[in-house]
Design an enzyme around this catalytic site. Structure first.
Site, PDB file in Angstrom:
ATOM      1  N   CYS A 178      39.326  70.788  38.820  1.00 47.89           N
ATOM      2  CA  CYS A 178      39.596  69.869  37.707  1.00 47.89           C
ATOM      3  C   CYS A 178      39.401  70.583  36.374  1.00 47.89           C
ATOM      4  O   CYS A 178      40.158  71.468  36.029  1.00 47.89           O
ATOM      5  CB  CYS A 178      38.722  68.621  37.842  1.00 47.89           C
ATOM      6  SG  CYS A 178      39.300  67.246  36.846  1.00 47.89           S
TER       7      CYS A 178
ATOM      8  N   HIS B 131      39.496  66.685  43.669  1.00 53.83           N
ATOM      9  CA  HIS B 131      38.056  66.920  43.834  1.00 53.83           C
ATOM     10  C   HIS B 131      37.647  66.960  45.297  1.00 53.83           C
ATOM     11  O   HIS B 131      37.277  65.931  45.859  1.00 53.83           O
ATOM     12  CB  HIS B 131      37.266  65.803  43.145  1.00 53.83           C
ATOM     13  CG  HIS B 131      37.290  65.861  41.655  1.00 53.83           C
ATOM     14  ND1 HIS B 131      36.424  66.645  40.927  1.00 53.83           N
ATOM     15  CD2 HIS B 131      38.075  65.237  40.745  1.00 53.83           C
ATOM     16  CE1 HIS B 131      36.671  66.505  39.639  1.00 53.83           C
ATOM     17  NE2 HIS B 131      37.672  65.657  39.491  1.00 53.83           N
TER      18      HIS B 131
ATOM     19  N   GLU C 189      34.922  67.968  46.465  1.00 48.67           N
ATOM     20  CA  GLU C 189      33.493  67.642  46.628  1.00 48.67           C
ATOM     21  C   GLU C 189      33.272  66.129  46.704  1.00 48.67           C
ATOM     22  O   GLU C 189      32.201  65.675  47.073  1.00 48.67           O
ATOM     23  CB  GLU C 189      32.678  68.252  45.475  1.00 48.67           C
ATOM     24  CG  GLU C 189      32.719  67.513  44.142  1.00 48.67           C
ATOM     25  CD  GLU C 189      33.979  67.778  43.313  1.00 48.67           C
ATOM     26  OE1 GLU C 189      34.937  68.366  43.871  1.00 48.67           O
ATOM     27  OE2 GLU C 189      34.001  67.397  42.129  1.00 48.67           O
TER      28      GLU C 189
END
Lengths: 242, 738, 96
Positions: free
Chosen positions: A86, A213, A215
């Site tokens: 990002c 993302h 994560e």
């Protein structure tokens, strides 16, 4: 073996990446402050999401000039692993470590939603846990993720196979940057990225940047683990070279 | 004090003080106040800061409970959530600024509520927003909607706090006065909670964060033209938020609070440095000395009055331990923030404020707050109430599918995803259930437990019967939390009303608070913080009474949390609770027939208690796949919504049910109801448990197919889920011309 | 103020206009163009949404101010992949 997560004053996904590396994958992780000029031995460096220095000029523009980025550059040039997620991807573009630039999303809005990604490369340190053509579901959360590059350079990027992830429909069809929304008003290529590019790497494959993302989808309890293989691949790659 | 304008009664009135309040301050000081002192008094005694019209009613709220550590009176309330952790939360309104400048108004609303939370030593982990807009066709409304949503998003997204829930409603009563109620929740270790109580003679006051400008200086800065060459600059300006500075403030404050260098900390919110310094000193029975020449300014030439009243954002006041200033400064400098020592704590109980070598104010702090006016305003039942409460004619729903589609096609009932897709709701990776469900569910990492968060209010009910409406808001929040297996630990509120000097408004307020209080007592939910926003009106048009409730609950084990949508084909669907002909204030009458009349559905608190207990028990046992409460639009809407959330993420799942009631009752809004979907093997246990716990439970059908099918009394509602979903998903963007 | 100036001491205002490169689709400009058309302004063919900076600086006599400003653009203010810019140097401090 150490992983380093770079912290800018406006980073806000730093702890999320740390959590996955440390608590889910059991790795040794350290935070690296933006004002430092050393990676303190980190072998995998993650530039996390957030708003680095507020991103008031252009996303990632000021971060690209920070002391830590000089160290990241040296690390990358020596073949070390660098992952930009990002805002981290935006920094890699602004610093020239990866080619291209970001514009505001096609609809000019910040978009936080799940998107579908097709894996285009499964031979990178970051993607060995996937197989080519696999469709992943991952959240995005950004206002400036509309990737663009000049036509000729784009062509060479594509020819070199440096596109790692593309925005696709749930069935894996590439979503054109100007495709009309479906009947629910949804766009599979939400931000309007050229060639549906969601993530790219450098020639050598040790630097990767992506807007979604991973994560945020790496734990069973959150209902989606499609992002976990990305981190476990990177960690695995370090163990091989260690 | 010679350089300041002379104060007289007329000027005091222009500051919003009454004759009586003005003589009170003169008496208290033993002289006429200086201009700066007048500004300070008018702020501290303003409705916003003093709660002078609401205090007597707010005392009715139950504020104690087994989990409560700090109730109302601090920056935010604190509840114990186990394992040594506490949750710190509050909700606050930013209605007026958002109507003037929606983007900055909403953004600074988020910033302010976050500061209230991290000021207590808690790391903010979630936000919610309760928004009330007018009709989308009203003047400026689309601009207001887009601006507010973007403002909330840009601020919360940048600071990295997920916006996990909230609600949005549309009603013409808000055409001239929208509502933006922002909620924030933070976590802290129990022993690390900070308060704003000053202590320690000679301890230094440190100013940290953004510089002070002329932002938002008391709107009542009145006859400003008469006292300055530069009258243009004296106009109150829009407060501008800087989320990046907020983010660094959060980190720096939490960092310094982990040391013992800080005694107290307080953010500068409404009435800026004035309320911050007076509150801090007041709580500790201390005095303060402030040297305004030391306050970092954004532009030169601000007067003492302006510095004391500025509402520039992202500023905090820190009371450090003597000799530890450098340590504090080092932490803030590391985060790129400015620090200035602007004064100290004194022992005489007096606030002495100096500027350019002059004493601009010398005011006794204790008496100023203990003598703050408190009013019992006259109350009167609105003249048209009896007429509005008359039972309405309820047109039959001959075309059930058509009625359902028309309801789904309104901004009110349609999906709000266009709004919450603009909010980062997944950062921090705790969001197990985000916006769009009955309640948000947050993980508490490292424990099996989780938190449920919800906000609720039905302003139409409150307008028709404020007592019932107040109780219903609390009951619905409890029900929503129960659907995710959460037991309430506390609530915070934003009480949005019109002008309390009008007897009907004060009556509405009193009744709403009475209804909320009674529901809170029955359902055992303490009120731990909150905010009152009066004067929400344009001309003589007041908003509908809107006591927004935000509630937090504890989920012992998140592994078993049910979803608000159907997840598995073959699940049996059970309707819990009794259905009557409850159409007063219903979405069915309001949205389809423009009738806003009757008594809202009655709230039977003992039934709500039983239903919530049952839902929590069934969740705990792991017997539920789906739990969804019945509210606006009744069973018809609830069944449709349960088919939706899944639709964009997987194969379409329909439902077929048969109920024993008149067809139109599909849209009745009887309270104390929910639908659940249960794997067949658990059905018997679920039904027998419901019987034991005295909750009416009827198996009405099963999950499966591609259609929504409801049979009732010989009529059939049948519609393809995909079609309904399309209508619902696109209703709001279409209404906004997007 | 107002005379173009490239060298010398004293206050100088550098006015930098940054705009999207013509070959790059500008989503913001596109949205503004369609909004203007919707409002009834006929004949709006294209809008480019950019940004501008006014930098007040005091340069040493030996400095090539324009060169310094262009370096500022290259190093920070402009992303040459998607943006182009122009520089205007004015004597004195710009009045708003």
């Amino acid at each position: 073996m150490r992983c380093g997560v770079v912290v800018f004053p406006g980073s806000n996904c730093d702890h999320d990446v740390y959590h996955i590396l440390k608590h889910v994958l059991g790795q040794e992780v350290t935070f690296l402050w933006h004002g430092e000029d050393s990676l303190r031995g980190s072998e995998l460096v993650v530039l996390p999401g957030g708003f680095s220095y507020g991103d008031y000029l252009r996303a990632g523009a000021m971060a690209a000039l920070s002391p830590i980025m000089a160290a990241v550059r040296r690390h990358a040039e020596a073949g070390g692993l660098v992952l930009g997620i990002c805002n981290g991807f935006q920094m890699l573009l602004e610093s020239g470590l990866l080619p291209g630039a970001m514009r505001r999303n096609r609809n000019l809005l910040f978009e936080c939603r799940d998107v579908f990604l097709r894996v285009e490369r499964d031979d990178l340190p970051f993607t060995r846990g996937y197989r080519k053509g696999q469709v992943l579901r991952m959240p995005i959360a950004h206002a400036e993720g509309n990737y663009i590059h000049h036509a000729d350079q784009l062509e060479s990027l594509e020819e070199a196979g440096r596109v790692v992830f593309r925005y696709v429909s749930p069935e894996g069809e590439v979503a054109a940057e100007d495709a009309a929304p479906n009947e629910l008003g949804e766009l599979w290529n939400v931000n309007g990225s050229i060639n549906a590019i969601a993530g790219i790497c450098n020639e050598e494959g040790n630097i990767m940047g992506m807007m979604p993302h991973p994560e945020r989808c790496a734990e069973e309890i959150l209902g989606n683990v499609d992002g976990l293989a990305l981190f476990s691949s990177a960690v695995g790659a370090l163990e091989v070279t260690a | 004090m010679s350089s300041e304008p002379k104060v007289d009664l007329e000027m005091a009135k222009a500051h919003g003080l009454s004759d009586e309040e003005y003589s009170r301050i003169c008496e208290l000081l033993g002289r006429d106040p200086s201009f700066t002192e007048l500004g300070i008094t008018s702020s501290l005694w303003s409705e916003h800061c003093s709660y002078k019209s609401s205090k007597i009613y707010l005392e009715e709220f139950p504020t104690q409970g087994e989990h409560v550590l700090h109730g109302p009176g601090e920056n935010a309330g604190v509840v114990d959530i186990g394992n040594g952790w506490v949750a710190v939360f509050k909700m606050e309104s930013h209605n007026h600024p958002s109507f003037i400048e929606p983007y900055q108004g909403a953004a600074t609303g988020v910033g302010g509520i976050l500061r209230d939370v991290f000021t207590m030593g808690a790391r903010p982990i979630a936000c919610m927003d309760s928004l009330r807009f007018g009709e989308v066709s009203a003047p400026r409304m689309k601009h207001l909607i887009a601006g507010v949503v973007r403002g909330i998003g840009d601020y919360g997204n940048c600071v990295g706090i997920p916006t996990v829930g909230g609600e949005t409603g549309f009603h013409r009563g808000y055409n001239g006065n929208i509502l933006v109620n922002a909620f924030a929740l933070g976590l802290a270790r129990r022993e690390r909670i900070f308060t704003s109580r000053a202590s320690g003679l000679g301890n230094p006051l440190l100013y940290v964060g953004s510089r002070t400008g002329r932002d938002g200086i008391h709107g009542a800065t009145m006859a400003s033209e008469s006292f300055g060459e530069d009258s243009e600059a004296k106009r109150p300006t829009v407060q501008v938020g800087d989320p990046f500075t907020e983010k660094t403030l959060i980190e720096a404050c939490l960092n310094i609070m982990r040391t013992d260098a800080v005694v107290a900390i307080q953010d500068m919110g409404a009435a800026g440095l004035t309320s911050t310094s007076f509150e801090m000193a007041g709580k500790g029975d201390m005095g303060i000395r402030l040297d305004l020449d030391k306050v970092p300014l954004r532009e030169p030439g601000l007067s003492a009055y302006e510095i004391m009243l500025s509402e520039s954002q992202e500023r905090m006041l820190i009371l450090a331990k003597q000799g530890r200033q450098d340590e504090v400064a080092a932490v803030f400098h590391r985060w790129g923030l400015e620090v200035a020592e602007i004064g100290e704590v004194t022992g005489d109980g007096i606030a002495r404020i100096y500027h350019h070598g002059e004493e601009k104010a010398a005011m006794p702090i204790g008496p100023l707050s203990s003598n703050a006016p408190i009013y019992r305003r006259p109350v009167a039942v609105p003249k048209d109430l009896a007429q509005r409460q008359q039972a309405p004619e309820v047109p039959d729903a001959d075309d059930l599918a058509g009625s359902l589609k028309r309801l789904l096609d309104t901004p009110e009932m349609g999906s709000k995803s266009w709004i919450w897709h603009q909010y980062d709701h997944s950062v921090r990776t705790n969001t197990m259930v985000g916006p769009g469900g009955d309640a948000a569910v947050l993980l508490l990492k490292g424990t099996p437990a989780g938190l449920g968060l919800v906000s609720d209010v039905n302003p139409v009910y409150c307008g028709l019967d404020p007592y019932t409406g107040g109780a219903q808001a609390v009951a619905e929040a409890v029900r929503n939390l129960a659907c995710v297996g959460a037991e309430p630990v506390g609530l915070t509120d934003c009480l949005n009303f019109g002008n309390p000097e009008r007897p009907e408004i004060s009556w509405q307020f009193r009744e709403c608070v009475r209804g909320m209080s009674e529901a809170c007592r029955s359902l055992e939910v303490p009120v731990i913080s909150g905010n009152v926003s009066f004067y929400n009106e344009t001309g003589d048009q007041s908003i509908p009474p809107t006591p927004t409730v935000a509630m937090v609950g504890l989920i012992p084990d998140v592994a078993n949390v049910a979803r608000s949508h159907f997840v598995a084909e073959g699940d049996r669907v059970v309707l819990l609770g009794n259905t009557h002909a409850d159409f007063g204030g219903s979405a069915y009458l309001r949205l389809l027939y423009d009738i806003e009349q009757g008594r809202p559905p009655s709230v039977e608190l003992s039934r709500e208690v039983q239903l919530a207990e049952l839902l929590r028990y069934l969740t705990f046992e792991g017997w539920l796949h789906t739990a969804h409460d019945l509210s606006e639009g009744g069973l018809g809407i609830a069944l449709a919504e349960s088919c939706f959330t899944a639709a964009s993420k997987g194969p379409t799942l329909g439902v077929g049910v048969e109920v024993d009631m008149p067809p139109t009752w599909l849209f009745s809004e009887s309270q104390g109801r929910a639908i659940i979907a249960v794997p067949p093997e658990h059905l018997d246990s679920v039904l027998s448990e419901a019987e034991t716990m005295n909750v009416p439970a009827v198996e009405i059908g099963g999950v499966g197919g591609q259609e929504l099918v409801v049979r009732c009394d010989g009529s059939v509602l049948r519609a393809p889920v995909d079609e309904l979903h399309r209508i619902w998903a696109t209703a709001l963007p279409r209404a906004l011309d997007l | 103020m107002a005379n173009k100036k490239t060298k010398g001491t004293g206050p100088i205002t550098a006015r930098i206009t940054v705009y999207p490169r013509p070959e790059i689709l500008d989503p913001q400009g596109k949205a503004i163009a369609s909004a203007l058309t919707r409002l009834g302004f006929d004949g709006v063919e294209d809008v480019r949404a950019g940004k501008s900076f006014e930098i007040q600086l005091r340069a040493a006599a030996t400095q090539d101010v324009e060169e310094v400003v262009r370096r500022m653009c290259k190093d920070l203010l402009v992303n040459s992949v998607v943006e182009d810019y122009s520089v205007e140097l004015l004597d004195g401090e710009a009045k708003p």
